[in-house]
Design an enzyme around this catalytic site. Structure first.
Site, PDB file in Angstrom:
ATOM      1  N   LYS A   1       0.886  -1.208   0.021  1.00 33.61           N
ATOM      2  CA  LYS A   1      -0.026   0.224   0.032  1.00 33.61           C
ATOM      3  C   LYS A   1       0.811   1.114  -0.016  1.00 33.61           C
ATOM      4  CE  LYS A   1      -1.789   1.573   3.920  1.00 33.61           C
ATOM      5  NZ  LYS A   1      -1.730   3.113   4.183  1.00 33.61           N
ATOM      6  N   ASN A   2       1.891   1.216   0.799  1.00 33.20           N
ATOM      7  CA  ASN A   2       2.534   2.312   1.081  1.00 33.20           C
ATOM      8  C   ASN A   2       3.869   2.787  -0.071  1.00 33.20           C
ATOM      9  OD1 ASN A   2       1.035   3.179   3.138  1.00 33.20           O
ATOM     10  ND2 ASN A   2       2.468   2.721   4.835  1.00 33.20           N
TER      11      ASN A   2
ATOM     12  N   ARG B   1      -5.008  10.502   4.240  1.00 32.51           N
ATOM     13  CA  ARG B   1      -4.184  11.501   4.306  1.00 32.51           C
ATOM     14  C   ARG B   1      -2.947  11.365   3.259  1.00 32.51           C
ATOM     15  NH1 ARG B   1      -3.505  13.798   9.030  1.00 32.51           N
ATOM     16  NH2 ARG B   1      -1.328  14.244   8.505  1.00 32.51           N
TER      17      ARG B   1
ATOM     18  N   CYS C   1      -6.102  13.043  13.091  1.00 36.75           N
ATOM     19  CA  CYS C   1      -5.973  11.345  12.428  1.00 36.75           C
ATOM     20  C   CYS C   1      -5.840  10.783  13.753  1.00 36.75           C
ATOM     21  CB  CYS C   1      -4.709  11.315  11.825  1.00 36.75           C
ATOM     22  SG  CYS C   1      -4.146   9.756  11.568  1.00 36.75           S
TER      23      CYS C   1
ATOM     24  N   ARG D   1      -0.088  14.601  13.469  1.00 39.42           N
ATOM     25  CA  ARG D   1       0.390  14.274  11.831  1.00 39.42           C
ATOM     26  C   ARG D   1       0.443  15.712  11.158  1.00 39.42           C
ATOM     27  NH1 ARG D   1      -1.512   8.607   9.490  1.00 39.42           N
ATOM     28  NH2 ARG D   1       0.118   8.859   8.519  1.00 39.42           N
TER      29      ARG D   1
ATOM     30  N   ASP E   1       3.960   0.674  11.957  1.00 41.75           N
ATOM     31  CA  ASP E   1       2.874  -0.186  11.577  1.00 41.75           C
ATOM     32  C   ASP E   1       2.593  -1.474  11.874  1.00 41.75           C
ATOM     33  OD1 ASP E   1       2.140   2.403   9.867  1.00 41.75           O
ATOM     34  OD2 ASP E   1       2.961   1.665   8.481  1.00 41.75           O
TER      35      ASP E   1
ATOM     36  N   VAL F   1       7.012   6.816  17.073  1.00 43.03           N
ATOM     37  CA  VAL F   1       6.685   7.575  15.994  1.00 43.03           C
ATOM     38  C   VAL F   1       5.413   8.300  16.022  1.00 43.03           C
ATOM     39  CG1 VAL F   1       6.141   7.322  13.394  1.00 43.03           C
ATOM     40  CG2 VAL F   1       7.891   5.812  14.602  1.00 43.03           C
TER      41      VAL F   1
ATOM     42  N   ARG G   1      -8.792  -0.617   3.966  1.00 40.79           N
ATOM     43  CA  ARG G   1      -7.839   0.581   3.411  1.00 40.79           C
ATOM     44  C   ARG G   1      -6.485   0.180   2.966  1.00 40.79           C
ATOM     45  NH1 ARG G   1      -7.167   5.321   6.977  1.00 40.79           N
ATOM     46  NH2 ARG G   1      -5.795   5.710   4.879  1.00 40.79           N
TER      47      ARG G   1
HETATM   48  N1  EPU Z   1       5.679  14.794  10.955  1.00 42.15           N
HETATM   49  C1  EPU Z   1       6.081  16.126  11.324  1.00 42.15           C
HETATM   50  N2  EPU Z   1       5.722  16.966  10.212  1.00 42.15           N
HETATM   51  C2  EPU Z   1       5.565  16.727   8.782  1.00 42.15           C
HETATM   52  C3  EPU Z   1       5.689  15.349   8.551  1.00 42.15           C
HETATM   53  C4  EPU Z   1       5.657  14.135   9.459  1.00 42.15           C
HETATM   54  O1  EPU Z   1       5.870  16.410  12.391  1.00 42.15           O
HETATM   55  O2  EPU Z   1       5.536  17.308   8.080  1.00 42.15           O
HETATM   56  C5  EPU Z   1       5.831  13.641  12.060  1.00 42.15           C
HETATM   57  C6  EPU Z   1       4.649  12.879  12.410  1.00 42.15           C
HETATM   58  O3  EPU Z   1       3.660  13.703  12.949  1.00 42.15           O
HETATM   59  C7  EPU Z   1       5.058  11.526  12.831  1.00 42.15           C
HETATM   60  C8  EPU Z   1       6.394  11.517  12.318  1.00 42.15           C
HETATM   61  O4  EPU Z   1       6.870  12.874  11.822  1.00 42.15           O
HETATM   62  O5  EPU Z   1       5.173  11.784  14.155  1.00 42.15           O
HETATM   63  C9  EPU Z   1       6.581  10.452  11.132  1.00 42.15           C
HETATM   64  O6  EPU Z   1       5.490  10.526  10.322  1.00 42.15           O
HETATM   65  P1  EPU Z   1       5.807  10.367   8.605  1.00 42.15           P
HETATM   66  O7  EPU Z   1       5.648  11.365   7.893  1.00 42.15           O
HETATM   67  O8  EPU Z   1       6.879   9.508   8.532  1.00 42.15           O
HETATM   68  O9  EPU Z   1       4.382   9.496   8.175  1.00 42.15           O
HETATM   69  P2  EPU Z   1       3.426   9.623   6.992  1.00 42.15           P
HETATM   70  O10 EPU Z   1       4.467   9.776   6.073  1.00 42.15           O
HETATM   71  O11 EPU Z   1       2.530  10.442   7.133  1.00 42.15           O
HETATM   72  C10 EPU Z   1       3.941   7.005   6.462  1.00 42.15           C
HETATM   73  C11 EPU Z   1       3.044   5.762   6.356  1.00 42.15           C
HETATM   74  C12 EPU Z   1       2.337   5.394   7.481  1.00 42.15           C
HETATM   75  C13 EPU Z   1       3.436   5.244   8.355  1.00 42.15           C
HETATM   76  C14 EPU Z   1       4.389   6.284   8.693  1.00 42.15           C
HETATM   77  C15 EPU Z   1       5.519   5.921   9.699  1.00 42.15           C
HETATM   78  C16 EPU Z   1       2.226   6.291   4.011  1.00 42.15           C
HETATM   79  C17 EPU Z   1       1.048   6.447   2.933  1.00 42.15           C
HETATM   80  N3  EPU Z   1       1.727   6.178   5.284  1.00 42.15           N
HETATM   81  O12 EPU Z   1       3.163   8.009   7.034  1.00 42.15           O
HETATM   82  O13 EPU Z   1       1.526   4.508   7.121  1.00 42.15           O
HETATM   83  O14 EPU Z   1       2.755   4.753   9.705  1.00 42.15           O
HETATM   84  O15 EPU Z   1       4.816   6.661   7.347  1.00 42.15           O
HETATM   85  O16 EPU Z   1       6.382   4.812   9.069  1.00 42.15           O
HETATM   86  O17 EPU Z   1       3.387   5.988   3.820  1.00 42.15           O
HETATM   87  C18 EPU Z   1      -0.218   2.871   7.767  1.00 42.15           C
HETATM   88  O18 EPU Z   1       0.039   2.216   6.651  1.00 42.15           O
HETATM   89  O19 EPU Z   1      -1.085   2.211   8.509  1.00 42.15           O
HETATM   90  C19 EPU Z   1       0.329   4.146   7.960  1.00 42.15           C
HETATM   91  C20 EPU Z   1      -0.059   5.038   8.947  1.00 42.15           C
END
Ligand code: EPU
Length: 419
Positions: free
Chosen positions: A22-23, A93, A117, A122, A306, A328, A398
């Site tokens: 998915k990701n 998201r 969320c 996030r 995850d 995280v 999802r």
């Molecule tokens: N963060 C910030 N500012 C930003 C971006 C992130 O503070 O601009 C913080 C977030 O709040 C969090 C941390 O950084 O505390 C890491 O978040 P990240 O941005 O890495 O998460 P994401 O990119 O939104 C992806 C996956 C998630 C997975 C996380 C961590 C996708 C589509 N989603 O989310 O997947 O948990 O990385 O590995 O790639 C899932 O599949 O269930 C899922 C939630």
């Protein structure tokens, strides 16, 4: 709302194939916006988030053909609308992933802020700052990020925190920028590497993906290609825990074992016998009760957030006490209260869950709050004696393809009650 009913208490035994990640597929679909020609994407999982992404790109003007083997042909040449509306973004998201490609390819984007969320606040500030570093002008107004730019210019982008989709957004935008971009403190997740490989197959020049420094030499245009999405390491890990929690045996095919080192090592600590091939993993836990494991989540290559909920489920019936620390996301223990309804002994202190294994849990009605929490509850239902009914299973659709069918192939007694 549809529910899943599981009659638990029996060991699983069987084999199942792993779907595309998915990701990885979500950023890869977003990256087609960068392209001047049609693209085809293979090993696409049949997931609700994939449908949502196609709806989003479709509203922008992209055209899709899906063939019988879930190969998706995307023609982005008619893209004319650069708007990602709140109604779609609030349900997924990952819609934020269109921001970088739109501003790089079309010089304009209007993307809704995702809002709250279930697992944490996030924010997307790092996406915004990274694109500003590349020369885009961004303002946040009325709940939307409005971005515009002439051609983006390569720059050094230092990420304050490791962010997966943030790294992906900047990498996609930089692919069409002039000059060189260096992303420091980049996410190293296998899905980031898969996106980089796809971009390179389209003619981009990305190097260093999989390390904490990614260098992108911008090019004038990207061309169409075919790309097969990598297997889903979180689905793989979830089925492995299904085998372990039920003291069963599972053989997973079409997997990518080398993306799961931290998870496999925790399963071995839990007492599982693993037999790892090039694209197969067999887990044998027959006759053994799992042993409790202690772990801390962190960005790749550490233990993935995850998989945290699934390992909390494993610890609920394990021998001993497991301590699970989430670093995280700040609110990712919503599954704990539901597990307690099945008889689990868990105490949460801040970002740590202390789980004392119980010899047996019993089925009850419970409710899913997010995607991985719902997987955790289904796993718990597989081992709890009697019937467990998991409500709000739309969360699981999802991110898990044909979950009842696949668990059914492993011998689980699981069925869906339509709404
Ligand atoms: N963060 C910030 N500012 C930003 C971006 C992130 O503070 O601009 C913080 C977030 O709040 C969090 C941390 O950084 O505390 C890491 O978040 P990240 O941005 O890495 O998460 P994401 O990119 O939104 C992806 C996956 C998630 C997975 C996380 C961590 C996708 C589509 N989603 O989310 O997947 O948990 O990385 O590995 O790639 C899932 O599949 O269930 C899922 C939630």
């Amino acid at each position: 709302m549809a529910k899943i009913v599981i009659s638990g208490g029996e060991p699983l035994n069987g084999e199942v194939w792993i779907s595309g990640a998915k990701n990885a597929v979500l950023p890869i679909l977003a990256s087609t916006l960068l392209c001047d020609e049609s693209m085809s994407i293979g090993n696409v999982p049949h997931l609700h988030d994939v449908t949502t992404t196609m709806e989003l790109l479709g509203q922008m003007g992209a055209q899709f053909i899906i063939d019988e083997r879930m190969k998706i042909h995307v023609d982005p040449r008619h893209t004319h609308n650069f708007h990602a509306p709140y109604d779609l973004v609030k349900t997924m998201r990952a819609s934020i992933l269109v921001l970088g490609p739109l501003v790089a390819r079309y010089g304009e984007a209007h993307v809704s802020l995702p809002g709250g969320c279930a697992i944490g606040s996030r924010p997307v500030d790092l996406h915004i700052r990274g694109l500003q570093a590349l020369g885009a002008e961004l303002v946040v107004e009325n709940g939307y990020i409005h971005a515009k730019a002439k051609r983006l210019k390569g720059a050094r982008v230092g990420m304050d925190l490791v962010t997966v989709t943030g790294t992906e957004n900047i990498m996609m935008a930089a692919a069409l920028a002039s000059g060189t971009t260096v992303i420091e403190n980049a996410a190293q997740e296998p899905e980031v590497v898969d996106l980089a490989n796809c971009l390179n197959a389209m003619g981009a020049q990305v190097s260093g993906a999989g390390t904490n420094t990614i260098t992108i030499q911008g090019v004038e245009r990207l061309h169409g290609t075919h790309y097969d999405v990598l297997p889903d390491r979180i689905e793989t890990g979830t089925f492995l825990v299904a085998g372990a929690i039920t003291s069963g045996r599972v053989l997973l095919k079409k997997a990518r074992p080398n993306t799961l080192d931290s998870v496999l090592s925790k399963l071995e600590q839990a007492g599982a016998h693993l037999n790892v091939g090039e694209d197969t993993i067999e887990l044998d836990m027959r006759g053994n009760r799992p042993k409790a494991v202690t772990l801390t989540t962190a960005p790749y290559p550490a233990f993935p957030t995850d998989m945290q909920a699934q390992f909390v489920a494993l610890n609920t019936v394990a021998e001993g006490v497991g301590v699970v620390t989430e670093t995280v996301f700040e609110n990712r223990f919503m599954h704990v209260q539901e597990l307690q309804r099945l008889g689990a002994d868990i105490r949460v202190e801040g970002n740590t869950a202390i789980i004392r294994g119980v010899p047996e849990m019993t089925g009850a009605p419970i409710m899913a709050t997010d995607l991985r929490a719902s997987a955790c509850l289904v796993l718990a239902g597989l081992v709890a004696k009697g019937d467990t009914t998991v409500d709000r299973v739309y969360h699981i659709d999802r991110g898990y393809e044909c979950i009842e069918e696949k668990l059914g192939m492993l011998g689980a007694k699981i069925r869906r009650l339509p709404s």
